[in-house]
Design a protein around this motif. Structure first.
Motif, PDB file in Angstrom:
ATOM      1  N   ALA A  52       0.821  -1.212   0.000  1.00  0.00           N
ATOM      2  CA  ALA A  52       0.000   0.000   0.000  1.00  0.00           C
ATOM      3  C   ALA A  52       0.854   1.261   0.000  1.00  0.00           C
ATOM      4  O   ALA A  52       0.346   2.353  -0.223  1.00  0.00           O
ATOM      5  CB  ALA A  52      -0.925   0.009   1.212  1.00  0.00           C
ATOM      6  N   GLU A  53       2.146   1.092   0.236  1.00  0.00           N
ATOM      7  CA  GLU A  53       3.000   2.267   0.439  1.00  0.00           C
ATOM      8  C   GLU A  53       3.476   2.914  -0.857  1.00  0.00           C
ATOM      9  O   GLU A  53       3.739   4.112  -0.878  1.00  0.00           O
ATOM     10  CB  GLU A  53       4.224   1.900   1.296  1.00  0.00           C
ATOM     11  N   HIS A  82      -4.472 -13.393  -0.074  1.00  0.00           N
ATOM     12  CA  HIS A  82      -5.216 -14.028   1.012  1.00  0.00           C
ATOM     13  C   HIS A  82      -5.681 -13.088   2.109  1.00  0.00           C
ATOM     14  O   HIS A  82      -6.586 -13.402   2.850  1.00  0.00           O
ATOM     15  CB  HIS A  82      -4.369 -15.140   1.643  1.00  0.00           C
ATOM     16  N   GLN A  83      -4.999 -11.949   2.232  1.00  0.00           N
ATOM     17  CA  GLN A  83      -5.437 -11.026   3.268  1.00  0.00           C
ATOM     18  C   GLN A  83      -6.121  -9.840   2.629  1.00  0.00           C
ATOM     19  O   GLN A  83      -5.998  -9.616   1.443  1.00  0.00           O
ATOM     20  CB  GLN A  83      -4.243 -10.555   4.104  1.00  0.00           C
ATOM     21  N   ARG A  84      -6.844  -9.101   3.394  1.00  0.00           N
ATOM     22  CA  ARG A  84      -7.439  -7.869   2.884  1.00  0.00           C
ATOM     23  C   ARG A  84      -6.566  -6.709   3.363  1.00  0.00           C
ATOM     24  O   ARG A  84      -6.924  -5.977   4.264  1.00  0.00           O
ATOM     25  CB  ARG A  84      -8.869  -7.705   3.382  1.00  0.00           C
ATOM     26  N   VAL A  85      -5.391  -6.595   2.731  1.00  0.00           N
ATOM     27  CA  VAL A  85      -4.394  -5.651   3.230  1.00  0.00           C
ATOM     28  C   VAL A  85      -4.615  -4.254   2.669  1.00  0.00           C
ATOM     29  O   VAL A  85      -4.229  -3.263   3.263  1.00  0.00           O
ATOM     30  CB  VAL A  85      -2.968  -6.106   2.862  1.00  0.00           C
ATOM     31  N   PRO A 115      -6.745  -1.200   1.990  1.00  0.00           N
ATOM     32  CA  PRO A 115      -8.017  -0.602   2.418  1.00  0.00           C
ATOM     33  C   PRO A 115      -8.924  -0.339   1.226  1.00  0.00           C
ATOM     34  O   PRO A 115      -8.539   0.347   0.285  1.00  0.00           O
ATOM     35  CB  PRO A 115      -7.580   0.719   3.061  1.00  0.00           C
ATOM     36  N   GLY A 116     -10.109  -0.913   1.301  1.00  0.00           N
ATOM     37  CA  GLY A 116     -11.104  -0.635   0.270  1.00  0.00           C
ATOM     38  C   GLY A 116     -11.011  -1.503  -0.964  1.00  0.00           C
ATOM     39  O   GLY A 116     -11.930  -1.507  -1.777  1.00  0.00           O
ATOM     40  N   GLN A 159       1.679 -18.408   9.729  1.00  0.00           N
ATOM     41  CA  GLN A 159       2.565 -18.307  10.894  1.00  0.00           C
ATOM     42  C   GLN A 159       4.026 -18.179  10.468  1.00  0.00           C
ATOM     43  O   GLN A 159       4.786 -17.380  11.031  1.00  0.00           O
ATOM     44  CB  GLN A 159       2.418 -19.533  11.795  1.00  0.00           C
ATOM     45  N   GLU A 197     -10.408   2.858   7.016  1.00  0.00           N
ATOM     46  CA  GLU A 197     -11.270   3.783   6.283  1.00  0.00           C
ATOM     47  C   GLU A 197     -11.738   4.982   7.103  1.00  0.00           C
ATOM     48  O   GLU A 197     -12.005   6.037   6.549  1.00  0.00           O
ATOM     49  CB  GLU A 197     -12.490   3.045   5.717  1.00  0.00           C
ATOM     50  N   GLN A 212      -3.344  -9.570  11.706  1.00  0.00           N
ATOM     51  CA  GLN A 212      -2.902  -9.274  10.360  1.00  0.00           C
ATOM     52  C   GLN A 212      -2.212  -7.926  10.348  1.00  0.00           C
ATOM     53  O   GLN A 212      -2.333  -7.153  11.277  1.00  0.00           O
ATOM     54  CB  GLN A 212      -4.105  -9.265   9.401  1.00  0.00           C
ATOM     55  N   VAL A 237      -2.906  -5.175   8.627  1.00  0.00           N
ATOM     56  CA  VAL A 237      -3.887  -4.585   7.718  1.00  0.00           C
ATOM     57  C   VAL A 237      -3.668  -3.098   7.525  1.00  0.00           C
ATOM     58  O   VAL A 237      -4.046  -2.530   6.510  1.00  0.00           O
ATOM     59  CB  VAL A 237      -5.329  -4.802   8.252  1.00  0.00           C
TER      60      VAL A 237
END
Lengths: 203, 203
Positions: A40-41, A121-124, A126-127, A173, B41, B122, B124
DNA sequence: GTCTATACTGTGATAGAC
DNA sequence: GTCTATCACAGTATAGAC
Protein backbone atom coordinates in the motif's frame (compact mmCIF):
# COMPACT_ATOMS: atom_id res chain seq x y z
CA UNK A 1 -16.47 -1.73 -31.73
CA UNK A 2 -18.04 -3.08 -34.94
CA UNK A 3 -15.67 -4.72 -37.44
CA UNK A 4 -12.59 -2.80 -36.46
CA UNK A 5 -10.48 -5.92 -36.04
CA UNK A 6 -10.96 -6.96 -39.66
CA UNK A 7 -10.53 -3.51 -41.24
CA UNK A 8 -6.90 -4.00 -42.10
CA UNK A 9 -5.44 -6.85 -40.18
CA UNK A 10 -1.75 -6.65 -39.17
CA UNK A 11 -1.76 -3.01 -37.98
CA UNK A 12 -4.27 -3.76 -35.23
CA UNK A 13 -2.19 -6.44 -33.57
CA UNK A 14 0.86 -4.23 -33.20
CA UNK A 15 -1.14 -1.68 -31.23
CA UNK A 16 -2.72 -4.30 -29.01
CA UNK A 17 0.67 -5.87 -28.41
CA UNK A 18 2.20 -2.59 -27.38
CA UNK A 19 -0.67 -1.89 -25.01
CA UNK A 20 -0.37 -5.33 -23.45
CA UNK A 21 3.38 -4.88 -23.10
CA UNK A 22 2.94 -1.56 -21.29
CA UNK A 23 0.34 -3.08 -18.98
CA UNK A 24 2.73 -5.89 -18.17
CA UNK A 25 5.53 -3.39 -17.60
CA UNK A 26 3.35 -1.48 -15.13
CA UNK A 27 2.35 -4.62 -13.24
CA UNK A 28 5.92 -5.89 -13.10
CA UNK A 29 7.14 -2.57 -11.72
CA UNK A 30 4.26 -2.56 -9.23
CA UNK A 31 5.31 -5.96 -7.87
CA UNK A 32 8.86 -4.75 -7.40
CA UNK A 33 7.75 -1.57 -5.64
CA UNK A 34 5.30 -3.54 -3.49
CA UNK A 35 8.07 -5.86 -2.31
CA UNK A 36 10.36 -2.91 -1.81
CA UNK A 37 8.18 -0.30 -0.09
CA UNK A 38 5.06 -2.27 0.79
CA UNK A 39 1.87 -3.14 -1.03
CA UNK A 40 0.00 0.00 0.00
CA UNK A 41 3.00 2.27 0.44
CA UNK A 42 4.08 2.77 -3.16
CA UNK A 43 2.39 5.69 -4.88
CA UNK A 44 1.27 6.07 -8.46
CA UNK A 45 4.00 8.67 -8.87
CA UNK A 46 6.57 6.10 -7.70
CA UNK A 47 5.15 3.58 -10.11
CA UNK A 48 5.10 6.00 -13.04
CA UNK A 49 8.68 7.08 -12.29
CA UNK A 50 9.83 3.48 -12.29
CA UNK A 51 8.87 3.03 -15.93
CA UNK A 52 9.57 6.57 -17.13
CA UNK A 53 6.01 7.84 -17.21
CA UNK A 54 4.02 10.59 -15.51
CA UNK A 55 1.48 9.52 -12.94
CA UNK A 56 -1.65 10.51 -14.90
CA UNK A 57 -0.44 8.47 -17.87
CA UNK A 58 -1.08 5.31 -15.86
CA UNK A 59 -4.77 6.06 -16.23
CA UNK A 60 -4.48 5.33 -19.94
CA UNK A 61 -3.84 1.73 -18.96
CA UNK A 62 -5.65 1.29 -15.67
CA UNK A 63 -8.80 2.97 -14.41
CA UNK A 64 -7.47 3.37 -10.85
CA UNK A 65 -4.86 2.15 -8.40
CA UNK A 66 -7.31 -0.52 -7.30
CA UNK A 67 -7.49 -1.72 -10.91
CA UNK A 68 -3.72 -2.24 -10.73
CA UNK A 69 -4.12 -4.25 -7.52
CA UNK A 70 -6.87 -6.17 -9.26
CA UNK A 71 -4.56 -7.15 -12.11
CA UNK A 72 -1.86 -8.15 -9.61
CA UNK A 73 -4.39 -10.23 -7.68
CA UNK A 74 -5.47 -12.01 -10.84
CA UNK A 75 -1.89 -12.63 -11.87
CA UNK A 76 -1.01 -14.05 -8.45
CA UNK A 77 -3.78 -16.62 -8.64
CA UNK A 78 -3.11 -17.38 -12.30
CA UNK A 79 0.52 -18.08 -11.39
CA UNK A 80 -0.57 -20.37 -8.58
CA UNK A 81 -2.92 -22.24 -10.90
CA UNK A 82 -0.05 -22.65 -13.34
CA UNK A 83 2.34 -23.93 -10.66
CA UNK A 84 -0.30 -26.32 -9.35
CA UNK A 85 -1.13 -27.69 -12.78
CA UNK A 86 2.56 -28.23 -13.43
CA UNK A 87 2.79 -30.28 -10.24
CA UNK A 88 -0.40 -32.25 -10.85
CA UNK A 89 1.19 -35.05 -12.93
CA UNK A 90 4.06 -35.26 -10.47
CA UNK A 91 1.86 -36.03 -7.47
CA UNK A 92 2.72 -39.44 -5.98
CA UNK A 93 0.24 -42.31 -6.26
CA UNK A 94 0.31 -42.82 -2.53
CA UNK A 95 -2.45 -40.62 -1.03
CA UNK A 96 -0.51 -39.56 2.03
CA UNK A 97 2.58 -38.62 0.05
CA UNK A 98 0.39 -36.81 -2.45
CA UNK A 99 -1.15 -34.76 0.36
CA UNK A 100 2.29 -33.76 1.59
CA UNK A 101 3.51 -32.66 -1.81
CA UNK A 102 0.37 -30.62 -2.42
CA UNK A 103 0.76 -28.93 0.96
CA UNK A 104 4.40 -28.17 0.22
CA UNK A 105 3.54 -26.61 -3.12
CA UNK A 106 0.99 -24.31 -1.47
CA UNK A 107 3.25 -23.51 1.47
CA UNK A 108 6.31 -22.74 -0.63
CA UNK A 109 4.35 -20.60 -3.06
CA UNK A 110 3.02 -18.55 -0.13
CA UNK A 111 6.31 -18.15 1.73
CA UNK A 112 8.32 -17.49 -1.43
CA UNK A 113 6.55 -14.17 -1.95
CA UNK A 114 4.88 -12.80 1.21
CA UNK A 115 3.65 -9.66 -0.51
CA UNK A 116 1.85 -11.72 -3.13
CA UNK A 117 0.43 -13.88 -0.35
CA UNK A 118 -0.81 -10.76 1.46
CA UNK A 119 -2.61 -9.53 -1.63
CA UNK A 120 -4.09 -12.94 -2.44
CA UNK A 121 -5.22 -14.03 1.01
CA UNK A 122 -5.44 -11.03 3.27
CA UNK A 123 -7.44 -7.87 2.88
CA UNK A 124 -4.39 -5.65 3.23
CA UNK A 125 -5.41 -2.88 0.87
CA UNK A 126 -8.02 -0.60 2.42
CA UNK A 127 -11.10 -0.64 0.27
CA UNK A 128 -9.77 -3.08 -2.30
CA UNK A 129 -11.88 -6.06 -3.26
CA UNK A 130 -11.08 -8.22 -6.30
CA UNK A 131 -13.39 -8.03 -9.29
CA UNK A 132 -15.31 -11.16 -10.30
CA UNK A 133 -13.00 -11.65 -13.31
CA UNK A 134 -9.89 -11.49 -11.15
CA UNK A 135 -11.48 -13.78 -8.62
CA UNK A 136 -12.06 -16.42 -11.29
CA UNK A 137 -8.57 -18.01 -11.14
CA UNK A 138 -9.04 -18.39 -7.40
CA UNK A 139 -12.21 -20.40 -8.02
CA UNK A 140 -10.35 -22.38 -10.65
CA UNK A 141 -7.82 -23.25 -7.98
CA UNK A 142 -10.56 -24.56 -5.71
CA UNK A 143 -11.64 -26.87 -8.50
CA UNK A 144 -8.12 -28.21 -8.84
CA UNK A 145 -7.90 -28.79 -5.10
CA UNK A 146 -11.24 -30.58 -5.15
CA UNK A 147 -9.97 -32.75 -7.97
CA UNK A 148 -6.87 -33.71 -5.99
CA UNK A 149 -9.00 -34.65 -3.00
CA UNK A 150 -11.32 -36.78 -5.13
CA UNK A 151 -8.29 -38.71 -6.35
CA UNK A 152 -7.42 -39.28 -2.72
CA UNK A 153 -10.77 -40.99 -2.27
CA UNK A 154 -12.12 -38.24 -0.03
CA UNK A 155 -15.76 -37.31 -0.44
CA UNK A 156 -16.47 -35.06 2.55
CA UNK A 157 -16.10 -31.42 1.44
CA UNK A 158 -15.35 -30.49 5.05
CA UNK A 159 -12.07 -32.37 4.73
CA UNK A 160 -10.89 -29.95 2.06
CA UNK A 161 -12.03 -27.01 4.21
CA UNK A 162 -9.92 -28.29 7.07
CA UNK A 163 -6.92 -29.00 4.85
CA UNK A 164 -7.05 -25.44 3.49
CA UNK A 165 -7.24 -23.98 6.99
CA UNK A 166 -4.32 -26.08 8.24
CA UNK A 167 -1.94 -25.41 5.36
CA UNK A 168 -2.70 -21.71 5.07
CA UNK A 169 -2.52 -21.42 8.87
CA UNK A 170 0.96 -22.92 8.82
CA UNK A 171 2.06 -20.66 5.96
CA UNK A 172 0.66 -17.61 7.69
CA UNK A 173 2.57 -18.31 10.89
CA UNK A 174 5.77 -18.90 8.95
CA UNK A 175 5.42 -15.58 7.16
CA UNK A 176 4.28 -13.56 10.17
CA UNK A 177 6.56 -14.95 12.87
CA UNK A 178 9.59 -16.58 11.30
CA UNK A 179 10.11 -15.20 7.82
CA UNK A 180 13.21 -16.76 6.31
CA UNK A 181 13.29 -19.52 8.93
CA UNK A 182 11.85 -23.04 9.04
CA UNK A 183 9.98 -23.07 12.35
CA UNK A 184 6.64 -24.03 10.78
CA UNK A 185 7.99 -25.39 7.53
CA UNK A 186 9.69 -28.16 9.49
CA UNK A 187 6.36 -29.18 11.03
CA UNK A 188 4.31 -29.25 7.84
CA UNK A 189 4.73 -32.98 7.16
CA UNK A 190 3.78 -33.77 10.76
CA UNK A 191 0.61 -31.74 10.38
CA UNK A 192 -0.19 -33.55 7.16
CA UNK A 193 0.21 -36.88 8.94
CA UNK A 194 -2.15 -35.71 11.68
CA UNK A 195 -4.64 -34.72 9.02
CA UNK A 196 -4.22 -37.95 7.05
CA UNK A 197 -4.75 -40.01 10.21
CA UNK A 198 -7.75 -37.87 11.09
CA UNK A 199 -9.57 -38.47 7.83
CA UNK A 200 -8.58 -42.14 7.84
CA UNK A 201 -6.09 -42.19 5.00
CA UNK A 202 -4.04 -45.42 4.76
CA UNK A 203 -0.36 -45.33 5.53
CA UNK B 1 8.51 15.59 35.42
CA UNK B 2 10.11 16.31 38.85
CA UNK B 3 7.79 16.26 41.88
CA UNK B 4 4.71 17.55 40.14
CA UNK B 5 2.53 14.70 41.35
CA UNK B 6 3.08 15.56 44.99
CA UNK B 7 2.73 19.33 44.66
CA UNK B 8 -0.86 19.48 45.85
CA UNK B 9 -2.44 16.06 45.85
CA UNK B 10 -6.16 15.81 45.01
CA UNK B 11 -6.19 18.35 42.17
CA UNK B 12 -3.73 16.31 40.11
CA UNK B 13 -5.82 13.16 40.09
CA UNK B 14 -8.87 14.89 38.67
CA UNK B 15 -6.89 16.08 35.70
CA UNK B 16 -5.34 12.70 35.08
CA UNK B 17 -8.72 11.05 35.35
CA UNK B 18 -10.26 13.38 32.82
CA UNK B 19 -7.39 12.77 30.42
CA UNK B 20 -7.73 9.02 30.80
CA UNK B 21 -11.48 9.25 30.29
CA UNK B 22 -11.04 11.21 27.07
CA UNK B 23 -8.48 8.71 25.83
CA UNK B 24 -10.90 5.89 26.51
CA UNK B 25 -13.68 7.81 24.79
CA UNK B 26 -11.50 8.21 21.70
CA UNK B 27 -10.56 4.53 21.60
CA UNK B 28 -14.14 3.39 22.11
CA UNK B 29 -15.34 5.61 19.28
CA UNK B 30 -12.48 4.36 17.10
CA UNK B 31 -13.57 0.73 17.58
CA UNK B 32 -17.12 1.59 16.59
CA UNK B 33 -15.99 3.49 13.51
CA UNK B 34 -13.57 0.70 12.59
CA UNK B 35 -16.35 -1.87 12.70
CA UNK B 36 -18.64 0.47 10.81
CA UNK B 37 -16.46 1.87 8.04
CA UNK B 38 -13.36 -0.30 8.21
CA UNK B 39 -10.15 -0.21 10.22
CA UNK B 40 -8.27 2.00 7.78
CA UNK B 41 -11.27 3.78 6.28
CA UNK B 42 -12.31 5.97 9.19
CA UNK B 43 -10.61 9.36 9.24
CA UNK B 44 -9.47 11.45 12.16
CA UNK B 45 -12.20 13.94 11.26
CA UNK B 46 -14.78 11.14 11.54
CA UNK B 47 -13.32 10.15 14.87
CA UNK B 48 -13.24 13.70 16.21
CA UNK B 49 -16.82 14.31 15.06
CA UNK B 50 -18.00 11.20 16.86
CA UNK B 51 -16.97 12.60 20.22
CA UNK B 52 -17.62 16.28 19.54
CA UNK B 53 -14.05 17.42 18.97
CA UNK B 54 -12.07 18.94 16.13
CA UNK B 55 -9.56 16.70 14.41
CA UNK B 56 -6.41 18.52 15.57
CA UNK B 57 -7.55 18.18 19.18
CA UNK B 58 -7.00 14.44 18.95
CA UNK B 59 -3.30 15.19 18.81
CA UNK B 60 -3.49 16.38 22.39
CA UNK B 61 -4.22 12.79 23.38
CA UNK B 62 -2.46 10.74 20.71
CA UNK B 63 0.68 11.55 18.77
CA UNK B 64 -0.67 10.14 15.51
CA UNK B 65 -3.32 7.92 13.99
CA UNK B 66 -0.89 5.01 14.36
CA UNK B 67 -0.70 5.75 18.08
CA UNK B 68 -4.47 5.26 18.22
CA UNK B 69 -4.13 1.93 16.41
CA UNK B 70 -1.40 1.07 18.87
CA UNK B 71 -3.68 1.65 21.83
CA UNK B 72 -6.40 -0.41 20.15
CA UNK B 73 -3.91 -3.20 19.49
CA UNK B 74 -2.82 -3.21 23.12
CA UNK B 75 -6.42 -3.21 24.34
CA UNK B 76 -7.32 -6.11 22.04
CA UNK B 77 -4.56 -8.28 23.47
CA UNK B 78 -5.23 -7.16 27.03
CA UNK B 79 -8.87 -8.17 26.58
CA UNK B 80 -7.80 -11.54 25.24
CA UNK B 81 -5.47 -12.07 28.18
CA UNK B 82 -8.34 -11.22 30.51
CA UNK B 83 -10.74 -13.62 28.80
CA UNK B 84 -8.12 -16.38 28.81
CA UNK B 85 -7.30 -15.90 32.48
CA UNK B 86 -10.99 -16.03 33.31
CA UNK B 87 -11.23 -19.38 31.52
CA UNK B 88 -8.06 -20.83 33.00
CA UNK B 89 -9.67 -22.23 36.19
CA UNK B 90 -12.56 -23.60 34.14
CA UNK B 91 -10.38 -25.76 31.89
CA UNK B 92 -11.27 -29.46 32.24
CA UNK B 93 -8.83 -31.85 33.88
CA UNK B 94 -8.90 -34.11 30.87
CA UNK B 95 -6.13 -32.92 28.49
CA UNK B 96 -8.07 -33.48 25.29
CA UNK B 97 -11.14 -31.66 26.58
CA UNK B 98 -8.92 -28.89 27.88
CA UNK B 99 -7.39 -28.48 24.43
CA UNK B 100 -10.81 -28.18 22.86
CA UNK B 101 -12.01 -25.56 25.31
CA UNK B 102 -8.85 -23.50 24.85
CA UNK B 103 -9.24 -23.67 21.07
CA UNK B 104 -12.86 -22.63 21.35
CA UNK B 105 -11.98 -19.64 23.50
CA UNK B 106 -9.43 -18.45 20.94
CA UNK B 107 -11.69 -19.17 17.97
CA UNK B 108 -14.74 -17.44 19.44
CA UNK B 109 -12.75 -14.40 20.51
CA UNK B 110 -11.42 -14.05 16.97
CA UNK B 111 -14.71 -14.58 15.14
CA UNK B 112 -16.70 -12.47 17.59
CA UNK B 113 -14.89 -9.34 16.43
CA UNK B 114 -13.24 -9.69 13.00
CA UNK B 115 -11.97 -6.12 12.96
CA UNK B 116 -10.18 -6.65 16.24
CA UNK B 117 -8.78 -9.92 14.88
CA UNK B 118 -7.53 -8.09 11.79
CA UNK B 119 -5.70 -5.54 13.88
CA UNK B 120 -4.26 -8.13 16.26
CA UNK B 121 -3.13 -10.77 13.79
CA UNK B 122 -2.90 -9.27 10.36
CA UNK B 123 -0.86 -6.36 9.13
CA UNK B 124 -3.89 -4.59 7.72
CA UNK B 125 -2.87 -1.02 8.43
CA UNK B 126 -0.26 0.17 5.96
CA UNK B 127 2.85 1.18 7.87
CA UNK B 128 1.51 0.32 11.29
CA UNK B 129 3.60 -1.83 13.60
CA UNK B 130 2.80 -2.21 17.30
CA UNK B 131 5.11 -0.59 19.81
CA UNK B 132 7.02 -2.82 22.24
CA UNK B 133 4.72 -1.74 25.08
CA UNK B 134 1.61 -2.64 23.14
CA UNK B 135 3.17 -5.89 22.06
CA UNK B 136 3.73 -6.87 25.68
CA UNK B 137 0.22 -8.30 26.35
CA UNK B 138 0.67 -10.46 23.27
CA UNK B 139 3.82 -11.95 24.81
CA UNK B 140 1.96 -12.38 28.07
CA UNK B 141 -0.59 -14.43 26.14
CA UNK B 142 2.13 -16.70 24.78
CA UNK B 143 3.21 -17.36 28.36
CA UNK B 144 -0.33 -18.35 29.30
CA UNK B 145 -0.56 -20.68 26.32
CA UNK B 146 2.75 -22.25 27.23
CA UNK B 147 1.47 -22.76 30.76
CA UNK B 148 -1.64 -24.53 29.48
CA UNK B 149 0.48 -26.82 27.33
CA UNK B 150 2.78 -27.66 30.22
CA UNK B 151 -0.26 -28.72 32.23
CA UNK B 152 -1.15 -30.99 29.33
CA UNK B 153 2.18 -32.71 29.76
CA UNK B 154 3.55 -31.41 26.47
CA UNK B 155 7.19 -30.42 26.40
CA UNK B 156 7.93 -29.93 22.70
CA UNK B 157 7.60 -26.19 21.88
CA UNK B 158 6.85 -27.15 18.27
CA UNK B 159 3.55 -28.61 19.48
CA UNK B 160 2.40 -25.19 20.61
CA UNK B 161 3.56 -23.67 17.31
CA UNK B 162 1.43 -26.17 15.43
CA UNK B 163 -1.55 -25.68 17.71
CA UNK B 164 -1.41 -21.92 17.17
CA UNK B 165 -1.22 -22.34 13.40
CA UNK B 166 -4.15 -24.75 13.32
CA UNK B 167 -6.51 -22.77 15.51
CA UNK B 168 -5.72 -19.40 13.96
CA UNK B 169 -5.92 -20.97 10.52
CA UNK B 170 -9.41 -22.25 11.27
CA UNK B 171 -10.47 -18.87 12.68
CA UNK B 172 -9.06 -17.04 9.67
CA UNK B 173 -10.98 -19.20 7.20
CA UNK B 174 -14.18 -18.77 9.20
CA UNK B 175 -13.80 -14.99 9.14
CA UNK B 176 -12.66 -14.69 5.54
CA UNK B 177 -14.94 -17.21 3.85
CA UNK B 178 -17.99 -17.83 6.01
CA UNK B 179 -18.48 -14.95 8.40
CA UNK B 180 -21.58 -15.53 10.49
CA UNK B 181 -21.68 -19.21 9.51
CA UNK B 182 -20.30 -22.38 11.13
CA UNK B 183 -18.44 -24.03 8.25
CA UNK B 184 -15.11 -24.11 10.09
CA UNK B 185 -16.46 -23.71 13.59
CA UNK B 186 -18.19 -27.08 13.22
CA UNK B 187 -14.86 -28.75 12.37
CA UNK B 188 -12.81 -27.27 15.21
CA UNK B 189 -13.26 -30.19 17.61
CA UNK B 190 -12.33 -32.64 14.85
CA UNK B 191 -9.13 -30.71 14.20
CA UNK B 192 -8.34 -30.73 17.90
CA UNK B 193 -8.77 -34.51 17.96
CA UNK B 194 -6.41 -34.83 15.00
CA UNK B 195 -3.89 -32.70 16.85
CA UNK B 196 -4.34 -34.55 20.14
CA UNK B 197 -3.83 -37.89 18.38
CA UNK B 198 -0.82 -36.48 16.56
CA UNK B 199 1.00 -35.43 19.72
CA UNK B 200 -0.04 -38.63 21.49
CA UNK B 201 -2.50 -37.25 24.01
CA UNK B 202 -4.57 -39.94 25.79
CA UNK B 203 -8.28 -40.22 25.06
C1' DG C 1 -4.32 7.15 -29.01
C1' DT C 2 -0.70 8.26 -25.79
C1' DC C 3 1.33 11.28 -22.73
C1' DT C 4 1.87 15.84 -20.15
C1' DA C 5 0.61 19.87 -17.36
C1' DT C 6 -2.25 21.42 -14.16
C1' DA C 7 -5.55 21.32 -10.75
C1' DC C 8 -9.05 19.36 -7.47
C1' DT C 9 -10.38 16.77 -3.21
C1' DG C 10 -9.52 14.49 0.96
C1' DT C 11 -6.01 12.76 4.14
C1' DG C 12 -2.84 13.01 8.34
C1' DA C 13 -0.34 16.40 10.55
C1' DT C 14 1.45 21.13 12.43
C1' DA C 15 1.48 26.23 14.12
C1' DG C 16 -0.12 29.54 16.81
C1' DA C 17 -4.22 32.29 18.92
C1' DC C 18 -7.24 32.03 22.87
C1' DG D 1 -6.69 21.85 26.08
C1' DT D 2 -9.15 23.14 22.27
C1' DC D 3 -9.72 25.92 18.50
C1' DT D 4 -8.85 28.00 13.42
C1' DA D 5 -5.97 28.00 9.64
C1' DT D 6 -2.91 25.78 6.92
C1' DC D 7 0.46 22.39 5.17
C1' DA D 8 2.23 18.44 2.31
C1' DC D 9 1.08 14.71 -0.21
C1' DA D 10 -1.99 11.10 -1.74
C1' DG D 11 -5.29 9.48 -5.61
C1' DT D 12 -7.65 11.27 -9.31
C1' DA D 13 -9.89 14.16 -13.14
C1' DT D 14 -9.47 16.83 -17.29
C1' DA D 15 -7.76 19.66 -21.15
C1' DG D 16 -4.76 19.77 -24.66
C1' DA D 17 0.02 18.94 -27.09
C1' DC D 18 1.99 15.71 -30.29
Amino acid sequence: MTDVTTEHGPRRDRVAERRAATRREIIDAAWILAQDKGLAEFTLRDLADAIGLRAPSLYTHFASKDAIYDAMFAQGWADFVEVSLAWLPELPEQPRASLKVAARVFFDFAVENPVRYQLMHQRVIPGFAPSPESYAPSLRMQEIARHIFENLGTTDPADLDIWTALVSGMAHQQIANDLGGTRWSDQLDRVMDMFADGIGLPH
